[in-house]
Design an enzyme around this catalytic site. Structure first.
Site, mmCIF file in Angstrom:
data_model
loop_
_atom_site.group_PDB
_atom_site.id
_atom_site.type_symbol
_atom_site.label_atom_id
_atom_site.label_comp_id
_atom_site.label_asym_id
_atom_site.label_seq_id
_atom_site.Cartn_x
_atom_site.Cartn_y
_atom_site.Cartn_z
ATOM 1 C CB THR A 73 -16.658 4.975 7.946
ATOM 2 O OG1 THR A 73 -16.968 6.325 7.602
ATOM 3 C CG2 THR A 73 -17.894 4.114 7.776
ATOM 4 C CG ASN A 152 -19.383 15.807 11.177
ATOM 5 O OD1 ASN A 152 -20.045 15.536 12.188
ATOM 6 N ND2 ASN A 152 -19.817 15.530 9.972
ATOM 7 C CB CYS A 326 -29.935 20.941 -2.540
ATOM 8 S SG CYS A 326 -31.623 21.357 -2.918
HETATM 9 ZN ZN LIG Z 1 -32.050 21.519 -4.952
#
Ligand SMILES: [Zn+2]
Ligand SMILES: [Zn+2]
Lengths: 388, 181
Positions: A73, A152, A326
């Site tokens: 990074t 990636n 999620c």
């Molecule tokens: Zn979820």
């Protein structure tokens, strides 16, 4: 039960030799390489040796072209912001692709708020950038092109050499994010012809929190961190001695064992891709078939969500990654998967499986057996699945 | 990161499936936001939720929420069931991670939709055989459309601790939480 790690892209274990080298440094006289006394001298030599090992791994002309950083990074931020700031009077236009890592995406977003302009190129369904699109995107204002070496999430490897030829002709600086490539596949910065190349130690079984940036001599770039004169005045701050020494040893071994590792990783990947139809149906293997990382399989499994799969596989003692929204923290569908044409639902069911040198073909088979059960039980409760 | 209760409901979800003669169906969420749930209820003549089943496409949190919701709703009168909130479900699960707020909202929402569906069918507003569910995509949130400046849990920028959601999503979620409180 011992965990079977198929998530080397998140963190790979330290090699025993790396561990030992780091312990030796901790137990020895722990110095600052900038000091004028013998303790400092020792630290200086240790860092210099590591720099040589890294230079050999990516075939730099001069080891001074390597700047050590705190990881991929930082290297990417340094490359992009450093070039943008140093060349602002020349122009403020940057070219990139739609599938870059967030370190690139967000660095560029920051620059956009400061008046820079960014052209982001689309990729084909295998994740490839068309070099002709780079030619078309370049303007008189263009100061930097940043295209990743390998991706990636889908593993696709770009035609960096061809793109570098374009930028060279137009005298534009070219950075490639090779964080997931260096130490895995052969990288030769001179052959590729890039000006800047980012890498990270943990990709090749070194410690996390350390990486580097290759900066070709005479490349116009500002430091990201200002302060002392360390790293040839390109990165201020006392060096991470333990980490750098560990990375140096990991780099030596990566170079020594590369061919052997490639054969092994490819055989695991081939076995996985050849065998999976025997276990599950209705899925996509993402990425470019001919040119992709030998250790990575990206698979979008229909009608189910990735975090559920990861949790269930964890119960079976397998570690894998998912690209589901999620699980991402941002609750947003992966820009990489959308860019190669997956819809949101299919992107949700995407697993990224990354093999390591200690994995075996027997583990692949065991994994597929578990995956079959997990996929079935999740599809059985999915409102999207009408099969059965 | 999940509580024991969440993992228990995730591993062994209760009341999974469909009800053939369901008289109320509620469908919420869409894959764009991560999770989708379809809830089936069977209400008897005494206004009691006699049976309830679910199907969910989603993360660990979404599955656990769905399962817990069915346990909370089963055997309740409609009036009682109407009072079940997303907060109640999260509480019964011994809490959910902060960044899973979005996923956990679908449970009680699906129940309220299913009850509404039942009541509408009963009052003759719609034919009994139609599911009368708006296509999930119609619910697509505006927050996915706004620009780089947005700082909300659905957008690309991470939500700092204690911060409120961005304008578009703020009303969506915080208002919902307040209504449930
Ligand atoms: Zn979820
Ligand atoms: Zn927002």
């Amino acid at each position: 039960m011992e965990m079977i790690n198929f998530d080397h892209i998140s963190a790979s274990p330290l090699l025993p030799e790396v561990k030992q080298a780091m312990i030796d440094i901790i137990n020895g006289e722990y110095g600052n390489p900038s000091s004028q006394h013998k303790i400092g001298e020792k630290a200086f030599v240790a860092i210099d040796n590591a720099r040589t090992s890294l230079a050999e791994l990516i075939n730099c002309r001069d080891s001074k072209e390597i700047v050590f950083t705190s990881g991929g990074t930082e290297s990417i931020n340094h490359a992009i912001k450093g070039v943008a700031f140093a060349n602002a009077e020349k122009g403020k236009h940057i070219v990139t692709s739609n599938i870059e890592h967030n370190a690139v995406v967000r660095s560029l977003r920051r620059l956009k708020t400061m008046g820079y302009e960014v052209t982001s190129l689309s990729v084909d369904e295998s994740g490839k950038v068309n070099p002709e699109d780079v030619v078309k995107a370049i303007t008189n204002e263009t100061i930097l092109v940043s295209i990743m070496h390998s991706n990636n999430e889908i593993g696709t490897i770009q035609n960096i050499k061809e793109i570098a030829q374009i930028t060279k002709e137009k005298k534009i600086i070219f950075h490639t994010d090779a964080v997931d490539s260096v130490g895995i596949v052969p990288i030769d910065v001179q052959e590729l012809g890039v000006d800047l190349l980012s890498f990270a130690s943990n990709t090749f079984y070194g410690p996390t929190g350390v990486g580097g940036l290759y900066i070709r001599k005479a490349c116009r770039i500002f430091p990201l961190l200002d302060g002392g004169m360390q790293e040839n005045n390109k990165r201020a701050g006392a060096e991470n001695l333990i980490g750098i020494v560990g990375m140096g040893v990991a780099a030596e071994i990566a170079k020594r064992d590369m061919d052997k590792r490639l054969v092994h990783l490819k055989s695991l990947k081939n076995k996985f891709i050849n065998d999976i139809p025997k276990y599950i149906d209705e899925y996509y293997i993402n990425g470019n078939v001919e040119n992709s990382l030998p250790n990575l399989v990206s698979i979008s499994i229909k009608y189910i969500e990735g975090e559920s799969v990861v949790l269930m596989l964890d119960d079976e003692n397998f570690a894998v990654s998912t690209r589901s929204a999620c699980a991402s923290g941002s609750l947003r569908t992966s820009h990489v998967l959308l860019s190669i044409g997956r819809d949101s639902a299919d992107a949700q069911g995407t697993l990224v499986i990354t093999f390591g040198i200690n994995n075996t073909e027997a583990q692949v088979t065991k994994f597929l057996e578990s995956l079959k059960i997990v996929v079935k039980s999740l599809r059985d409760i999915s409102p999207l699945y009408k099969g059965k | 990161m999940y509580s024991k209760t969440v993992m228990d409901h995730f591993r062994n979800p209760r009341n999974v499936g469909t009800i053939d003669n369901a008289n109320g169906i509620g469908e919420v969420g869409n894959p764009l936001c991560g999770d989708m749930m379809t809830l089936y209820i069977k209400v008897n003549d005494d206004n009691l939720i006699e049976d309830v089943k679910f199907q969910t496409f989603g993360c660990g949190s979404a599955i656990a929420v769905s399962s817990m919701l069915t346990e909370l709703a089963k055997g309740k009168t409609l009036d009682e069931a109407k009072k079940i909130t997303n907060k109640d479900v999260a509480k019964a699960l011994e809490g959910l991670p902060k960044n899973k707020l979005h996923c956990s909202n679908l449970g009680a929402d699906a129940l309220q939709k299913a009850i509404k569906d039942y009541e509408e069918k009963k009052s003759g507003k719609v034919k009994t055989d139609s599911r009368n569910i708006e296509p999930p995509i119609a619910e697509s949130h505006d927050e996915h459309k706004h620009d780089d400046q947005c700082h909300c849990s659905y957008c690309d920028s991470d939500l700092p601790d204690g911060a409120t959601f961005c304008k578009a999503c703020h009303s969506d979620i915080l208002a919902k939480l307040e209504n449930n409180a």
